[in-house]
Design a protein around this motif. Structure first.
Motif, mmCIF file in Angstrom:
data_model
loop_
_atom_site.group_PDB
_atom_site.id
_atom_site.type_symbol
_atom_site.label_atom_id
_atom_site.label_comp_id
_atom_site.label_asym_id
_atom_site.label_seq_id
_atom_site.Cartn_x
_atom_site.Cartn_y
_atom_site.Cartn_z
ATOM 1 N N GLN A 266 2.519 5.534 -13.545
ATOM 2 C CA GLN A 266 1.882 4.805 -14.639
ATOM 3 C C GLN A 266 0.446 5.263 -14.855
ATOM 4 O OE1 GLN A 266 3.745 2.567 -16.422
ATOM 5 N NE2 GLN A 266 5.449 3.106 -15.070
ATOM 6 N N GLU A 267 -0.003 5.204 -16.106
ATOM 7 C CA GLU A 267 -1.379 5.514 -16.452
ATOM 8 C C GLU A 267 -1.892 4.479 -17.438
ATOM 9 O OE1 GLU A 267 -1.551 9.441 -17.990
ATOM 10 O OE2 GLU A 267 -1.045 10.429 -16.096
ATOM 11 N N GLY A 268 -3.196 4.501 -17.689
ATOM 12 C CA GLY A 268 -3.788 3.609 -18.670
ATOM 13 C C GLY A 268 -4.494 2.420 -18.044
ATOM 14 N N GLU A 269 -5.113 1.604 -18.915
ATOM 15 C CA GLU A 269 -5.902 0.473 -18.453
ATOM 16 C C GLU A 269 -5.040 -0.573 -17.744
ATOM 17 O OE1 GLU A 269 -8.194 -1.186 -21.566
ATOM 18 O OE2 GLU A 269 -9.347 0.652 -21.959
ATOM 19 N N ALA A 270 -3.843 -0.823 -18.281
ATOM 20 C CA ALA A 270 -2.973 -1.818 -17.666
ATOM 21 C C ALA A 270 -2.586 -1.391 -16.255
ATOM 22 C CB ALA A 270 -1.724 -2.030 -18.519
ATOM 23 N N ALA A 271 -2.300 -0.099 -16.099
ATOM 24 C CA ALA A 271 -1.944 0.413 -14.781
ATOM 25 C C ALA A 271 -3.117 0.300 -13.824
ATOM 26 C CB ALA A 271 -1.478 1.861 -14.879
ATOM 27 N N GLN A 272 -4.315 0.604 -14.318
ATOM 28 C CA GLN A 272 -5.505 0.501 -13.474
ATOM 29 C C GLN A 272 -5.753 -0.941 -13.043
ATOM 30 O OE1 GLN A 272 -8.646 2.266 -15.759
ATOM 31 N NE2 GLN A 272 -7.898 4.366 -15.482
ATOM 32 N N ALA A 273 -5.547 -1.867 -13.965
ATOM 33 C CA ALA A 273 -5.723 -3.283 -13.622
ATOM 34 C C ALA A 273 -4.691 -3.721 -12.583
ATOM 35 C CB ALA A 273 -5.596 -4.143 -14.881
ATOM 36 N N ALA A 274 -3.459 -3.242 -12.749
ATOM 37 C CA ALA A 274 -2.414 -3.576 -11.785
ATOM 38 C C ALA A 274 -2.737 -3.006 -10.399
ATOM 39 C CB ALA A 274 -1.062 -3.063 -12.273
ATOM 40 N N GLY B 57 -8.136 3.531 0.006
ATOM 41 C CA GLY B 57 -7.380 2.750 -0.969
ATOM 42 C C GLY B 57 -6.827 3.575 -2.100
ATOM 43 N N GLU B 58 -7.442 4.729 -2.362
ATOM 44 C CA GLU B 58 -6.989 5.584 -3.460
ATOM 45 C C GLU B 58 -5.696 6.312 -3.119
ATOM 46 O OE1 GLU B 58 -8.092 6.091 -6.576
ATOM 47 O OE2 GLU B 58 -9.523 4.452 -6.279
ATOM 48 N N GLU C 160 0.805 -1.218 0.000
ATOM 49 C CA GLU C 160 0.000 0.000 0.000
ATOM 50 C C GLU C 160 0.837 1.267 0.000
ATOM 51 O OE1 GLU C 160 -2.590 -0.436 3.354
ATOM 52 O OE2 GLU C 160 -3.878 -1.902 2.359
ATOM 53 N N GLN C 161 1.972 1.250 0.701
ATOM 54 C CA GLN C 161 2.757 2.473 0.835
ATOM 55 C C GLN C 161 3.835 2.628 -0.232
ATOM 56 O OE1 GLN C 161 1.752 4.720 3.002
ATOM 57 N NE2 GLN C 161 0.194 3.296 3.751
ATOM 58 N N GLN C 162 4.279 1.505 -0.805
ATOM 59 C CA GLN C 162 5.360 1.602 -1.784
ATOM 60 C C GLN C 162 4.891 1.244 -3.191
ATOM 61 O OE1 GLN C 162 9.029 -0.338 -0.491
ATOM 62 N NE2 GLN C 162 8.400 -0.151 1.646
ATOM 63 N N LEU C 163 4.391 0.021 -3.351
ATOM 64 C CA LEU C 163 4.044 -0.426 -4.697
ATOM 65 C C LEU C 163 2.882 0.374 -5.277
ATOM 66 C CD1 LEU C 163 4.391 -4.301 -4.268
ATOM 67 C CD2 LEU C 163 6.088 -2.650 -5.065
ATOM 68 N N LEU C 164 1.785 0.494 -4.521
ATOM 69 C CA LEU C 164 0.633 1.219 -5.035
ATOM 70 C C LEU C 164 0.948 2.690 -5.276
ATOM 71 C CD1 LEU C 164 -2.449 -0.203 -3.106
ATOM 72 C CD2 LEU C 164 -2.161 -0.084 -5.580
ATOM 73 N N THR C 165 1.636 3.316 -4.333
ATOM 74 C CA THR C 165 1.981 4.734 -4.487
ATOM 75 C C THR C 165 2.876 4.946 -5.696
ATOM 76 O OG1 THR C 165 1.817 5.081 -2.102
ATOM 77 C CG2 THR C 165 3.047 6.711 -3.359
ATOM 78 N N ARG D 115 -5.336 -5.188 -8.740
ATOM 79 C CA ARG D 115 -4.795 -6.448 -8.245
ATOM 80 C C ARG D 115 -3.918 -6.222 -7.009
ATOM 81 N NH1 ARG D 115 -2.948 -10.691 -12.765
ATOM 82 N NH2 ARG D 115 -3.107 -11.959 -10.873
ATOM 83 N N LEU D 116 -3.174 -5.138 -7.002
ATOM 84 C CA LEU D 116 -2.360 -4.839 -5.822
ATOM 85 C C LEU D 116 -3.243 -4.525 -4.618
ATOM 86 C CD1 LEU D 116 0.594 -2.712 -7.261
ATOM 87 C CD2 LEU D 116 0.745 -4.950 -6.148
ATOM 88 N N ARG D 117 -4.351 -3.821 -4.842
ATOM 89 C CA ARG D 117 -5.262 -3.541 -3.741
ATOM 90 C C ARG D 117 -5.852 -4.839 -3.192
ATOM 91 N NH1 ARG D 117 -9.576 1.051 -4.391
ATOM 92 N NH2 ARG D 117 -9.706 0.511 -2.185
ATOM 93 N N GLN D 118 -6.166 -5.786 -4.089
ATOM 94 C CA GLN D 118 -6.672 -7.083 -3.639
ATOM 95 C C GLN D 118 -5.598 -7.828 -2.846
ATOM 96 O OE1 GLN D 118 -9.891 -8.613 -4.002
ATOM 97 N NE2 GLN D 118 -8.851 -9.804 -2.421
ATOM 98 N N LEU D 119 -4.352 -7.729 -3.316
ATOM 99 C CA LEU D 119 -3.252 -8.380 -2.600
ATOM 100 C C LEU D 119 -3.093 -7.765 -1.213
ATOM 101 C CD1 LEU D 119 -0.876 -10.371 -2.602
ATOM 102 C CD2 LEU D 119 0.530 -8.567 -3.635
ATOM 103 N N GLY D 120 -3.226 -6.445 -1.140
ATOM 104 C CA GLY D 120 -3.142 -5.779 0.157
ATOM 105 C C GLY D 120 -4.243 -6.235 1.098
ATOM 106 N N ARG D 121 -5.453 -6.404 0.574
ATOM 107 C CA ARG D 121 -6.567 -6.903 1.384
ATOM 108 C C ARG D 121 -6.298 -8.330 1.858
ATOM 109 N NH1 ARG D 121 -11.848 -4.996 1.259
ATOM 110 N NH2 ARG D 121 -12.645 -7.095 0.901
#
Length: 593
Positions: A53-61, A308-309, A42-47, A64-70
């Motif tokens: 990064q931008e775009g659909e691939a970044a949003q999908a990533a 989460g944002e 949450e503090q390093q990878l997501l930030t 998935r990272l938010r799900q991993l954090g959960r």
């Protein structure tokens, strides 16, 4: 179903509670590793991903990272529950071992024999009444004095009999209590299991909420009873500082609802606890169809989404709960490290719902952004720590409100601000209380309790129907430190006084109906003197008039809701920010009413 005492006293005596605690430490390490992994996600990878990064691939990533954090959060919670369950089991078993050990020591000192079944044999002792010979020994058990012949009135009892009976009762009582403890905790541990798969859906969090509740009940004597609920914020801070790291971790894992809402606990700790409790509350309310649960669940989900944002300024969840109309305390910026801290108290019809999560949090965030532009060491808090009045007809029925909720809210607000005073690390911090609508009445009530609101130097009142006092000086910060914004078209700032209200009457410059009449020029409002009036003596700053109350679409209350909006009322928003930043001397003033 009741447990059967399959344990023997020898097994209880030889039980190695340290091994249970060692196992608990292992689960604790797993919990900590999961927490560290969640923090890294949450503090390093997501930030980093959001920033670069931008775009659909970044949003999908990101998703998935938010799900991993959960997932890591769930592992942290469940492993922490196992740890506390094992530690609590060891704690309760050790208590029974002490009872048993004392009984065995007493038996040894008296030269009694304790048998495998818990019965106690004692020797001959005393003297017979007729021949003076020692009285026969015997055996006592917890079910009665087996081996004894009940004495007649001429035969005294063996003086050892009562002592042996007491020892037998204590031995058997300890074994039975230990068997019940073992049975109870075995059931809890069997139920602490996760569903298969890598996802952690809401249904799993619902199960986690039930797990946490069960472990809390079991660990009452081990942890909960020591939480200083009735202590002062300073005493709570000292209590937390005096705990070991392992104890802190256990409290956070098992009682996030208690620690997260305890005034005097540091903000970082409260935030961590409440983020976990937020997931448990979502799981608890998931699937319920009553109106309150559905409404609060929507608010909780929106707060969770914003957390989460990764908003800027960063969010700190200082309180969350589903009691009453709901509780939520959110800070934008760290209030423990900020020099300037402002707490905004919302009013009428505010509850833990989507409107609060979207509207009131936006007010606090907009204000925090503006204040940090003036001084980066600042934080602004949206404080929903009380049950604000709920009126289905909106401000049209404001006049039916009483003052009880303001008084209760004032006490809670003072406790919260007292906690901030204790945990804030800045030199000479500047604290501001901001009250909007009925929230201004709550702030006013807080000033009348004790010596006033702890630490607060400035007070801002906007859209106020009165604050319960008739003079700014009565708010205990000095009249020069009370600032008022009152829009010309905000009808709440023109409510009639209680003396003016007459049932069935309706009048006023805009035909506004409040079960009575609007203020016709008198400077008395429903809750006392108009804060914007000359008689009140506060400093009034200019605000936009706002939309007229009566328009093409009927009654409008928009003028009551734009004080914090940098787009709809930049002058008001900037003035509030200047006061919160400790730069009130730069606020432009206008004439009072």
């Amino acid at each position: 179903m009741t447990p059967t005492p399959a344990l023997t006293w020898a097994q209880l005596r030889d039980l190695k509670c340290a091994e249970l605690e060692g196992a608990a430490d292992g689960w604790g390490r797993s919990s900590n590793r999961a927490d560290a992994a969640r923090d890294r996600v949450e503090q390093q990878l997501l930030t980093g991903l959001r920033d670069t990064q931008e775009g659909e691939a970044a949003q999908a990533a990101v998703a998935r990272l938010r799900q991993l954090g959960r997932n890591f959060q769930y592992v942290y919670t469940e492993c922490g529950l196992v740890r506390t369950t094992l530690n609590s089991l060891a704690h309760e078993m050790r208590t029974q071992q002490r009872v048993l050990a004392q009984a065995l020591d007493d038996a040894t000192a008296l030269k009694f024999t304790v048998h495998a079944d818990g019965s106690v044999t004692y020797p001959a002792a005393g003297e017979g009444l007729i021949d003076g010979t020692p009285l026969t020994g015997g055996t006592a058990s917890s079910s009665g004095a087996a081996g004894l012949v009940p004495p007649s009135g001429l035969v005294p009892p063996n003086p050892h009999a009562a002592k042996a009976q007491d020892i037998a009762d204590r031995v058997t009582g300890a074994v039975r209590a230990a068997a019940e403890i073992d049975w109870r905790y075995a059931g809890i541990l069997r139920r602490l299991k996760a569903e298969e798969g890598l996802k952690v859906p809401d249904s799993t969090w619902k199960d986690a909420a039930a797990d946490a509740s069960e472990v809390r009940d079991a660990a009452g004597a081990y942890l909960k009873d020591a939480i200083p609920r009735d202590a002062s914020p300073a005493e709570r801070l000292d209590w937390w500082a005096g705990l070991t790291q392992e104890q802190r971790e256990e409290y956070l894992a098992v009682y996030p609802d208690q620690i997260g809402n305890l005034d005097g606990i540091p903000a970082l700790v409260r935030d961590a606890a409440n983020r976990d409790n937020l997931q448990l509350l979502i799981g608890k309310l998931e699937g319920r169809d009553d109106e309150k649960s559905v409404t609060q669940l929507a608010g909780l989900r929106e707060i969770d989404r914003q957390l989460g944002e990764g908003t800027q300024p960063p969010m700190f969840l200082l309180g969350i709960g589903d009691e009453g109309n709901g509780r939520a305390i959110v800070s934008f910026g760290n209030p423990d490290t900020a020099k300037n801290v402002a707490a905004y108290v919302p009013g009428l019809n505010t509850s833990l719902d989507r409107d609060f999560a979207e509207g009131d949090l936006k007010r606090a965030r907009d204000t925090a952004i503006a204040v940090q532009d003036l001084d980066h060491s600042s934080a602004v808090i949206a404080w929903l720590g009380y049950d604000a009045p709920q009126t289905p007809d909106g401000i049209e029925s404001l006049a039916v409100m009483g003052e009880e909720r303001a008084s209760e809210g004032g006490r809670a607000f003072n406790a919260f601000m007292g906690g901030l005073v204790e945990t804030n690390e800045a030199d000479n911090p500047h604290l501001t209380a901001i009250g909007h609508s009925y929230g201004s009445r709550t702030v006013g009530a807080a000033t009348q309790q004790g010596g006033g609101i702890p630490g607060v130097a400035d007070i801002v009142l906007v859209g106020s129907p009165g604050v319960g006092v008739d003079h700014a000086e009565d708010l205990k910060v000095g009249s020069g430190h009370v600032f008022v914004g009152a829009a010309e078209n905000d009808v709440v700032t023109k409510l009639p006084s209680k003396q003016q209200v007459t049932l069935g009457a309706m009048a006023g410059p805009y035909g506004y109906i409040v079960g009575g009449v609007v203020d016709q020029g008198d400077d008395d409002l429903w809750f006392g003197k108009d804060p914007a009036s000359e008689a009140f003596g506060a400093r009034r700053f200019p605000v936009d008039d706002g939309p007229r109350p009566i328009g093409p679409r009927g009654l409008s209350t928009d003028a009551h809701s734009q004080y914090f909006d940098p787009e709809r009322d930049a002058v008001s928003a900037d003035s509030i920010a200047l006061v919160a930043a400790g730069r009130s001397r730069e606020v432009k003033m206008e004439e009072p009413r």
